[in-house]
Write an enzyme that holds these catalytic residues in place. Structure first.
Site, PDB file in Angstrom:
ATOM      1  N   LYS A 188       0.854  -1.197   0.000  1.00  0.00           N
ATOM      2  CA  LYS A 188       0.000   0.000   0.000  1.00  0.00           C
ATOM      3  C   LYS A 188       0.885   1.241   0.000  1.00  0.00           C
ATOM      4  CE  LYS A 188      -3.879   1.732   2.882  1.00  0.00           C
ATOM      5  NZ  LYS A 188      -4.679   1.411   4.096  1.00  0.00           N
ATOM      6  N   SER A 226      -9.633   1.254   3.430  1.00  0.00           N
ATOM      7  CA  SER A 226      -8.857   2.103   2.554  1.00  0.00           C
ATOM      8  C   SER A 226      -7.802   1.361   1.731  1.00  0.00           C
ATOM      9  CB  SER A 226      -8.152   3.173   3.394  1.00  0.00           C
ATOM     10  OG  SER A 226      -7.214   2.567   4.262  1.00  0.00           O
ATOM     11  N   SER A 246      -9.556  -1.351   7.467  1.00  0.00           N
ATOM     12  CA  SER A 246      -9.057  -1.127   6.104  1.00  0.00           C
ATOM     13  C   SER A 246      -8.364  -2.306   5.438  1.00  0.00           C
ATOM     14  CB  SER A 246      -8.111   0.062   6.086  1.00  0.00           C
ATOM     15  OG  SER A 246      -8.850   1.246   6.040  1.00  0.00           O
TER      16      SER A 246
END
Ligand code: GLN
Length: 520
Positions: free
Chosen positions: A109, A184, A208
């Site tokens: 990420k 997310s 997330s």
């Protein structure tokens, strides 16, 4: 370097040629029968010399390009990845792989710093920032030989549940590109679900990892708070953030977690407890385990189809020999409010560092004050600003007691709820999310609606306990996730139960059609 036998030299030369010969790479790519191969399957192919890491990495890069419309990646690093893959092939040819992940392509990420690579957190404010140091998770992945192919899309600074609040534009769900992959860490979940990489890493502050895993039909795990070092993880809410893996299987997650877990002197919140052999704990046996079903989570609020899949999954665990028991988490109704007070308070303080002086983008202005103001107004997106305002408000004199302090007290009550519940069960099962993946744009105008996507996930972060989501079927053609929550430091039980479930079911072997992928 130790001396190599001529045969080994020959093999390495073969691999090097393979690296250079695009035609050969393509042929081998075509032979990779399963686009959705797990890391374990890839390792078997690498061991048997059916494939080279160079090929796996080339394939991952090509697939990421072809799937650009998915918005899963914000940055690919082909040069570095190719070099790393070549080195992994040389190590393997010498019979000296670094770990079970050696040569396996992975993604991270865009909030984990990697020396010499950009790190933007999908924010304009970090435009142009190149990380000057190596984060611990990246260092550990490299030490394990995993090959990072790129950085994945996310909600700006990990604030969101849909990967729509990204300066790069929304990521899409591989099962239905008109829907969000969740967030997310939506880019990481989508990258695994679309068969680009077998393992990706995300961060989970309030869900997330688990919520996008649920929406994309993959496994995602948030480890115990402190299990994984956060040195080099850009902070959102420091008392809640944890890094964890996505994969098709719990068994790959076990490998991935083992590679990144453990104490790190550079992160004082990382725990010194030994890291168990998660893979060895995956016996397939769940008999005698007591699965707690929180009354509050099976009541109302969730899509009945989602609840039905979760109940079926629990029934499958019972057939495998587990017992079930109703438990209660009486303070669960306060979890969302508590989370959004604490997370925003911490965010407002963590994000104060983006001032145009130290990181990334700076707006031109005549005075220092004006420079700060313009940098932050132009650099942050609307959701991040909303959080900073909310967090500053709840911490301000006069409101601190009413909001922040109160939230901290409720947090303690929530933690006690779990302690009580775990007195009566070994793990807890719930839906991961109240519904399947929602449509892009559906909730962006209503932040509260978006926040409610996290209703089942935030409690684990507030209590610091581990949680994972495992695919447990479909509702309206879209994946549903079963959430398993465990005692602090007991990731092993969650991974064991999820693995046992996957041995008995085939949900994780169903994959999206990819008919949207650019025709090659
Ligand atoms: N969706 C939650 C939020 O917006 C959780 C985010 C996360 O876990 N990073 O804060």
């Amino acid at each position: 370097m130790s001396r190599m036998q001529p045969a080994e030299v020959e093999r390495i030369a073969d691999l090097a040629r393979l690296e250079l010969d695009a035609g050969e790479v393509q042929r081998m790519t075509a032979e990779l029968d399963d686009r959705f191969a797990t890391a374990a399957q890839m390792r078997a192919d690498l061991d048997a010399r059916r494939v080279a890491s160079a090929t796996l990495v080339e394939t991952a890069l090509a697939r990421a390009e072809a799937a650009a419309g998915l918005g899963a990646f914000v940055h690919l690093q082909p040069e570095r990845a190719r070099t790393d893959a070549r080195e992994a092939d040389v190590r393997r040819a010498r019979g000296d792989p670094r770990s079970r992940l050696d040569g396996i392509p992975v993604a991270i990420k865009d909030l984990m710093v990697q020396e010499g690579e950009p790190c933007t957190c999908a924010s304009r404010i970090l435009e142009g920032f190149v990380a000057p140091y190596q984060g611990t998770v990246v260092a550990k992945l490299r030490a394990a030989g995993a090959v990072i192919v790129g950085r994945t899309n996310m909600d700006e600074f990990a604030m969101g549940s849909s990967t729509e609040h990204s300066v790069y534009g929304a990521a899409r769900n591989p099962w239905d590109p008109t829907r969000t992959p969740g967030g997310s860490s939506g880019g990481s979940a989508a990258a695994v679900a679309a068969g680009i990489v077998p393992i990706a890493f995300g961060s989970d502050t309030g869900g997330s990892i688990r919520q996008p895993a649920s929406h994309c039909g993959v496994v995602g795990m948030k480890p115990t708070y402190g299990r994984v070092s956060r040195y080099g993880l850009v902070a959102f809410a420091s008392s809640l953030d944890q890094i964890g893996p996505f994969a098709h299987t719990a068994s790959d997650c076990a490998l991935a977690l083992a590679a990144i877990a453990g104490h790190d002197p550079a992160d004082s919140t990382s725990l010194s407890e030994p890291v168990p052999d998660f893979a060895a704990a995956q016996s397939g046996d769940v008999s005698g385990l007591v699965v707690g079903l929180p009354r509050e989570y099976f009541a109302e609020g969730a899509d009945p189809e989602v609840l039905a899949r979760v109940r079926e999954a629990v029934a499958e665990l019972e057939r495998a020999g587990a017992k079930t028991r109703e438990v209660s988490l009486p303070h669960a109704p306060y979890a969302i409010a508590t989370y959004y007070l604490i997370a925003t308070a911490e965010a407002s303080s963590n994000l104060a560092r983006y001032d145009g002086v130290r990181f990334g983008r700076r707006a031109e202005a005549d005075s220092l004050g004006e420079m700060y103001r313009r940098t932050r107004s132009e650099g942050f997106g609307a959701e991040v600003k909303r959080r900073i305002l909310l967090g500053t408000y709840v911490l301000s004199a006069g409101y601190y007691d009413a909001y922040y302090r109160k939230a901290m007290q409720v947090r303690t009550l929530l933690r006690r709820d779990f302690e009580q519940a775990f007195g009566a069960c070994d793990l807890i099962a719930t839906p991961t999310a109240p519904e399947v993946a929602f449509r892009i744009g559906e909730k962006t105008a209503d932040p509260l609606k978006m926040y409610l996507s996290d209703i089942y996930t935030v409690s684990a972060n507030l209590a610091g306990i581990p949680g994972l989501s495992v695919p447990c079927g479909f509702a309206n053609g879209l994946p549903v996730g079963l959430q398993l929550l465990g005692r602090a430091l007991d990731e092993a039980t969650l991974l064991r139960v999820a693995d046992a479930y996957q041995r008995r079911t085939a949900w994780h072997e169903q994959h999206p059609a990819l008919d949207w992928e650019r025709a090659k």
